[in-house]
Scaffold this motif. Sequence first.
Motif, mmCIF file in Angstrom:
data_model
loop_
_atom_site.group_PDB
_atom_site.id
_atom_site.type_symbol
_atom_site.label_atom_id
_atom_site.label_comp_id
_atom_site.label_asym_id
_atom_site.label_seq_id
_atom_site.Cartn_x
_atom_site.Cartn_y
_atom_site.Cartn_z
ATOM 1 N N UNK A 182 -42.766 36.944 1.058
ATOM 2 C CA UNK A 182 -44.141 36.463 1.198
ATOM 3 C C UNK A 182 -44.204 34.961 0.954
ATOM 4 N N UNK A 183 -43.472 34.510 -0.047
ATOM 5 C CA UNK A 183 -43.457 33.075 -0.342
ATOM 6 C C UNK A 183 -42.910 32.300 0.861
ATOM 7 N N UNK A 184 -41.830 32.835 1.443
ATOM 8 C CA UNK A 184 -41.253 32.123 2.575
ATOM 9 C C UNK A 184 -42.198 32.150 3.774
ATOM 10 N N UNK A 185 -42.917 33.251 3.883
ATOM 11 C CA UNK A 185 -43.911 33.324 4.961
ATOM 12 C C UNK A 185 -44.938 32.206 4.808
ATOM 13 N N UNK A 186 -45.435 32.032 3.579
ATOM 14 C CA UNK A 186 -46.437 30.978 3.382
ATOM 15 C C UNK A 186 -45.847 29.595 3.631
ATOM 16 N N UNK A 190 -32.908 23.543 -1.207
ATOM 17 C CA UNK A 190 -33.604 23.817 0.039
ATOM 18 C C UNK A 190 -34.605 22.714 0.392
ATOM 19 N N UNK A 191 -35.349 22.271 -0.614
ATOM 20 C CA UNK A 191 -36.417 21.299 -0.352
ATOM 21 C C UNK A 191 -35.855 20.034 0.295
ATOM 22 N N UNK A 192 -34.738 19.557 -0.259
ATOM 23 C CA UNK A 192 -34.120 18.344 0.285
ATOM 24 C C UNK A 192 -33.594 18.610 1.688
ATOM 25 N N UNK A 193 -32.932 19.748 1.839
ATOM 26 C CA UNK A 193 -32.332 20.063 3.130
ATOM 27 C C UNK A 193 -33.404 20.189 4.216
ATOM 28 N N UNK A 203 -17.350 26.153 13.161
ATOM 29 C CA UNK A 203 -17.254 26.596 14.548
ATOM 30 C C UNK A 203 -18.133 27.796 14.814
ATOM 31 N N UNK A 204 -17.555 28.711 15.556
ATOM 32 C CA UNK A 204 -18.282 29.909 15.941
ATOM 33 C C UNK A 204 -18.655 30.763 14.732
ATOM 34 N N UNK A 205 -17.881 30.628 13.648
ATOM 35 C CA UNK A 205 -18.169 31.435 12.465
ATOM 36 C C UNK A 205 -19.400 30.939 11.714
ATOM 37 N N UNK A 206 -19.887 29.800 12.130
ATOM 38 C CA UNK A 206 -21.154 29.319 11.599
ATOM 39 C C UNK A 206 -21.095 28.889 10.146
ATOM 40 N N UNK A 207 -22.264 28.595 9.620
ATOM 41 C CA UNK A 207 -22.398 28.219 8.214
ATOM 42 C C UNK A 207 -23.255 29.288 7.568
ATOM 43 N N UNK A 208 -22.735 29.842 6.494
ATOM 44 C CA UNK A 208 -23.374 31.019 5.908
ATOM 45 C C UNK A 208 -23.964 30.717 4.538
ATOM 46 N N UNK A 209 -24.777 31.632 4.110
ATOM 47 C CA UNK A 209 -25.303 31.560 2.746
ATOM 48 C C UNK A 209 -26.302 30.445 2.537
ATOM 49 N N UNK A 210 -27.071 30.142 3.550
ATOM 50 C CA UNK A 210 -28.082 29.090 3.428
ATOM 51 C C UNK A 210 -29.416 29.769 3.118
ATOM 52 N N UNK A 211 -29.590 30.189 1.909
ATOM 53 C CA UNK A 211 -30.804 30.925 1.582
ATOM 54 C C UNK A 211 -31.795 30.033 0.847
ATOM 55 N N UNK A 212 -33.074 30.401 0.876
ATOM 56 C CA UNK A 212 -34.102 29.561 0.270
ATOM 57 C C UNK A 212 -33.932 29.451 -1.241
ATOM 58 N N UNK A 213 -34.602 28.435 -1.844
ATOM 59 C CA UNK A 213 -34.647 28.306 -3.301
ATOM 60 C C UNK A 213 -35.324 29.543 -3.880
ATOM 61 N N UNK A 214 -35.119 29.712 -5.165
ATOM 62 C CA UNK A 214 -35.619 30.932 -5.813
ATOM 63 C C UNK A 214 -37.111 31.172 -5.554
ATOM 64 N N UNK A 220 -23.662 37.569 5.282
ATOM 65 C CA UNK A 220 -24.528 36.701 4.485
ATOM 66 C C UNK A 220 -25.842 37.414 4.168
ATOM 67 N N UNK A 221 -26.369 38.087 5.156
ATOM 68 C CA UNK A 221 -27.611 38.848 4.953
ATOM 69 C C UNK A 221 -27.415 39.925 3.889
ATOM 70 N N UNK A 222 -26.293 40.641 3.981
ATOM 71 C CA UNK A 222 -26.037 41.740 3.045
ATOM 72 C C UNK A 222 -25.969 41.219 1.617
ATOM 73 N N UNK A 223 -25.299 40.069 1.455
ATOM 74 C CA UNK A 223 -25.193 39.500 0.122
ATOM 75 C C UNK A 223 -26.540 39.081 -0.426
ATOM 76 N N UNK A 224 -27.359 38.500 0.421
ATOM 77 C CA UNK A 224 -28.658 38.007 -0.029
ATOM 78 C C UNK A 224 -29.626 39.147 -0.324
ATOM 79 N N UNK A 225 -29.683 40.115 0.596
ATOM 80 C CA UNK A 225 -30.674 41.180 0.461
ATOM 81 C C UNK A 225 -30.136 42.384 -0.316
ATOM 82 N N UNK A 226 -28.870 42.283 -0.733
ATOM 83 C CA UNK A 226 -28.248 43.376 -1.482
ATOM 84 C C UNK A 226 -28.324 44.699 -0.710
ATOM 85 N N UNK A 227 -27.798 44.628 0.504
ATOM 86 C CA UNK A 227 -27.744 45.800 1.373
ATOM 87 C C UNK A 227 -26.279 46.030 1.719
ATOM 88 N N UNK A 228 -25.850 47.272 1.711
ATOM 89 C CA UNK A 228 -24.451 47.551 2.061
ATOM 90 C C UNK A 228 -24.242 47.328 3.555
#
Lengths: 255, 402, 233, 615
Positions: free
Chosen positions: D457-461, D386-389, D440-451, B114-122
Amino acid sequence: MSETSLQITGLSKSFGGVQAVMDVSFSLHPGELLALIGPNGAGKTTCFNMLNGQLKPDSGSVMLFSKETVGLKPADIWRLGVGRTFQITATYSSMTVCENVQMALLSDRQQLMSFTRRASRMYRPEALELLKQVGIVEQEDRPCSTLAYGDLKRVELAVALANNPRLLLMDEPTAGMAPKERVELMALTADIVKERNLSVLFTEHDMDVVFAHADRILVLNRGKLIADDTPENVRNNPEVRMVYLGTETEEIAHA
Amino acid sequence: MLNYKNWLSGMLAGIFTVGLAVPAFAGGTIKIGDINSYKRLPAHTIPYKMGVELALEHINSAGGVIGKKLELVSRDDNGKPGDAVKIAEELVSKDRVALISGSLFSHIGLALTSFAGQRKVLYVAAEPLADALVWAKGNRYTFRLRPSTYMQAGMLAEQAAKNPAKRWATIAPNYAYGKDAVAAFKKILKSLRPDVEFVAEQWPALFKIDAGAEIQALSAANPEGVYNVTFGGDLAKFAREGKLRKFFDGKLILGLLTGEPEYLDPLKGEAPEGWLVTGYPWYDIKTSAHNAFRNAYEAKYNDYPRIGSIVGYNTMLGIAAAIKKAGSTDTEALVDAMEGLTYDSPTGSITYRKIDHQSTMGAYVGWTALKDGKGTMVNWTYRDGAGYLPSDAEVRKLRPAN
Amino acid sequence: MLEISNLNTYYGRAHILTDLSLNVQRGEVVALLGRNGAGKSTTLKSINGLVQPESGSIVFENESLNRQSAHVVCRRGIGYVPEERRIFTDLTVMENLEVGTRPPRKEFPVWTPERVFEIFPNLAEMRNRPGGQMSGGEQQMLTIARTLMGNPKLVLLDEPSEGLAPVIVQQMAKTIHDLKREGLTIILSEQNLRFATKLADRAYIIEKGVIQYEGTMDDLAADEDVRNAYLTV
Amino acid sequence: MGFFIVQVLTGLSSAAAVFLVASGLSIIFGVTRVVNFAHGSFYMLGAFFAYTFTSHLTSVVGFWVAMLLSAIAVGLIGVVVEILILRRVYQAPELFQLVATFGVILVIQDLALLVWGAEDLLGPLAPGLDSTVNIFGTLLPEYDLALIALSLIVLVALWFLFNRTRWGCLVRAATEDREMVGALGVNQTWLFTGTFFLGSLLAGLGGAAQLPKGGASLLMDFEILAAIFVVVVVGGMGSILGAYLAAVLIFEFNAFGILILPESTLVLMFLLMAIVLILRPWGLLGKPEAPGQLGQVGPPELPYQSASRPLRIIGILFVCFLFSLPAFADDFTLVLAIEMLIMSLFAASLHFAMGPGGMVSFGHAAFFGGGAYAAALLVSHANAPMEVAMLFAPLMSGVLALIVGWFCVRLSGVYLAMLTMAFAQVAWSIVFQWDAATGGDDGILGIWPSAWASDRMAYYYLTLIASVGGILILRHVLFTPFGYAMRAVRDSAVRSESIGIRVSRQKWLAFAFSGFMAGIAGGLFVFSKGSVFPDEMAIPRSFDALIMVLLGGVKTLWGPVTGASVFTWLHDEISRFEYWRLLLGTLIIAIVLAFPQGIAGFFGNWWHRLRNKGI
């Protein structure tokens, strides 16, 4: 019979087969200071805890200002106008003297779920007024954890008076105090009783205090009420002398 | 065996040994960020790293790639995916690695995917087995070397289908890997042999197996074949209790990964006999390429290779090949180079498929036996991974469009 | 027997005892009088090591007790009866006595459970009763009995009459009187002047951590000014 | 028939080793009040020692001698830990010792790796007991019977020790009132050491005894931890017989449970615990805990005061510094800063419950991870932005905390702590094993912030504002009537009841609020990592929070923030070293010994003294 503050009928409670309080009945009238005495383990504190809702009696009835309170929670009974002090002082050690009283006022005014104002600024004048009445207003900002024992007893009294109670339950109000303080505190209590037309039920081991201030005395022994009479009659009651007061004849000569 | 002879000196050296060798960004090297659970599961990850370092030694002594030496920046992820992602960020932004590789646990592999896809890292995933890594959760930047759960389950199912056993039971640790492994096996076996039935499923908690009770529960269903996915300590307990209680007698037992030295060797004289397993019979592979690898490995470490060793070795060979093919360390160029990349390894030719970024590295399927008080695989064959992957049409359905 | 000089004790930042000095002769009962919070309990705890004084010296039988922990002080022969009783409620009477048991000392009477039960006959009837199921008076008796099992030379009694029914207080006085006759040396912390007067030979009056008065019980009885200043109604 | 009997006996034998270890934990806690997180490590060491000893002592007698030697060796290690570390921090605020035991876990993990190597070690079969017995046609390993016998022997021996010997009598007395025992001439220092020896010895014996059933591995320490805590609590703290009954109950429940619901493993144990504690809050044979036994010792807390002017200025300057950080910090520093901020909020939310609220939670990760999962599930299943979540995350952990709190707040002290851990484990087990919904153990993926927030830096703030805001809200609430009422309930429940405060409700809402705030941290966390896994709800995550709060100092409002920052930073710095666990563990122990009031507590006292001197 005149109007009663408190009418107890047939109160009983047992713990794991041990009968702590057995069929106790008595009543209390406005303006009356009623003492409850008896040997350690006679059931005095159990009695108190049933009146104030901390314990549920096995049977019997507690009528407070003509309202049945058995089954109510302590908080509900407090709302009916019952203040309580404890044998071992129960105050908030992480708060100041004034904040302790403010807590009771905040509860009385139903402000406990408030998330906006600062608690230490709310109802402060009223709290100070109560502290003045019990004579420790000059210690308002001291942490309760640093107070002398006698002063803590006064804080408790101020806290107990915060919701304008009509009945005070005081469990050994002068325990652990010096003789002089005992007298002062009981005199203060008697004044307040007179001024507000309260009723007071208290337990006590100091017979000087009991005989000096009680209008009437109840004697409990092994869970049973063995006397309910004037101080004079109680003092001369042979059973009471045997189980509780003792006899002066056993006096040991100073060696 | 105790290695306390020099543990004190080892400890002192170890405390102050920094994982990364050269801190500065040297112009003449290409940095590869390595993330693995070196503390959580050292029995697997240390051989992996030994394989990686052997490969780097070979590559660099042959002049490196595109004129530069490969350098490993290795970090421990503490067995936690959150830590792995943080370390990946650090490797990329602070250490300026060209790509990241490694990891053993599926969930950590998925976090890095997931990180690789987001940050575009191999990200070249070495060992994690989860199918989702290249299918449901796959992305342009992630590749995986080792044959996945689905592939290895398929290899066992293929053999199971040839056996008369009809009543099957399964036992697998109760979490994603176990569930995937059982689901894949059931699906493939059913498709090959519609007449089989599954009479019992047991799901012990991972590493908390109550082996006696599980064996009892399985035997109550009276199966003819048992598909076993337990591993590590669970496998040891399962094997021992089953043997004592004579549960395995007369049954066909399949063991996913059981033939890998990491799992088989700790069982020593109590290694199961006559199980059909996937694994790595390093002692018995006689190809010249593998001999060269094995000899070099044994010479360098005075130890024999494990599955982790060969995976680590093959991972680095693939990375070197990709850089050579791309001619640069630019991520997009590297990804393009990885797609369809074919290279030779001690275990044969490997291709990273363009369609799903899964490599065709295979596995060895064979029967367990005891030899000199040690578990081994006999009558094994190498199964090329390409034969155990779904059709392209199916893969397209499994994998989200990039 | 016990010589304390210039003891200073703090709780956190609060100065509790200031330059406190007192002494006890063998066979004496010495009363430590004062109101609640005056420093009586702290004095006793400073002697027995539950509280560590900042400065000053404690000498018991010509040996220093400075900076010794409680168990060492007890082993030297100083028994302690706490105000709060602190009975082991899950343990039976016999087990409570067992915890207090120390090896016998030369030249001092040896306490056995049987001898203790002679002094506290009602304890004998409840040997196997857990401490938690006893009344306050019985617990107070058990606390003293437990301390006696350590064969102490000196006993520190912290407010033994506190919170007890008058009839029990009378029994308690009789008991302490008996113990004194057995040759036990006692420091008795009390607020109850009447109770102390019956038992003590000498008295110290403590107020705000400072010894204000020292004298025999008879002197104190005669000195109305002192009684009025620190003790009486 | 045979099947049934064998299944019963199998359950009994599985219970045996766990009982041995749990009884040791119970004894240690009973006397020293130390919640010994390192107990699992002692169990692990028992197995490793037994492996070494049995490889040399191979005869029938030799095997049992090896068992005994292993137990004694672990007992002696326990003594070393007690003398070198714990003895110095008994006076610290309660629970603080568990930070030290956490350090011990880390040290032992690396030392065991150094000494015994990485590979799992298979234990030998017990000589003379390496076969099976036939019970009505079903086979049962002989060693299972030996284990059952061993557990019963230990049970009887412990009963005898505690009820028929002077030492046992002293230990029971010390369980109630250690100071008084000292005043009666007992050297409690050695009584404690002796207790620690016995407790560790039992852990070691448990580890050794299970060797022929499995082996020795480096993962054993954490794997048994939850089980032994559950056994101790279900049985009742301090009750040995209770621990035995609990262990038997749990493993019989498991042995038969898997016949009916094979997938219910893990959840079963914790469910059983929750049920027992709801019906019998103090466990099967436990006694109610005297009030104020946990988290209430040490010098009394001072009344709250508004921050003094210098402190206010320092605080404002610090926030200004945080706001200007992106101007000069590199990318990774921001990543680390984001994590430190999130952990600070998480730790502050736990502190709210365990400091002023007096409710120690060993399972606070449930609300952190719960928030993270709530957000992740909403994104992955409903495609929410993201905002709603992020708003949904605290709401769901708040609801979760309301449910958990409803059961927990009726308890106090360590029982409450253990029950929160049990619920957290139930939540973790569900997430871990119900992969259809949670991955399960494989988790939930691809939960990235809104654009707009995907730039670092934006996420830091975003994190900075949410975390600092959250911490300031937590602080503000402490000063409001709600916060005061919460503290009132902690200080004196009876007094609170008698002035009309509804004690349970107050604790319940405070607990829920704390969970709500942890959910904010969880929501921030999941979007910073892009994924969430069951690990975020697991015991180590709860421990992290606990360590952060205690390391910083539980009595000050800034303790958790300090602790979280220091711990996160240290962890990141030190994990570059190969034997980082050894180093981190040693460092934690050193901090514990140097700052028994916690780091912020220490500097708070120092500041106080400075101010009092008029400087």
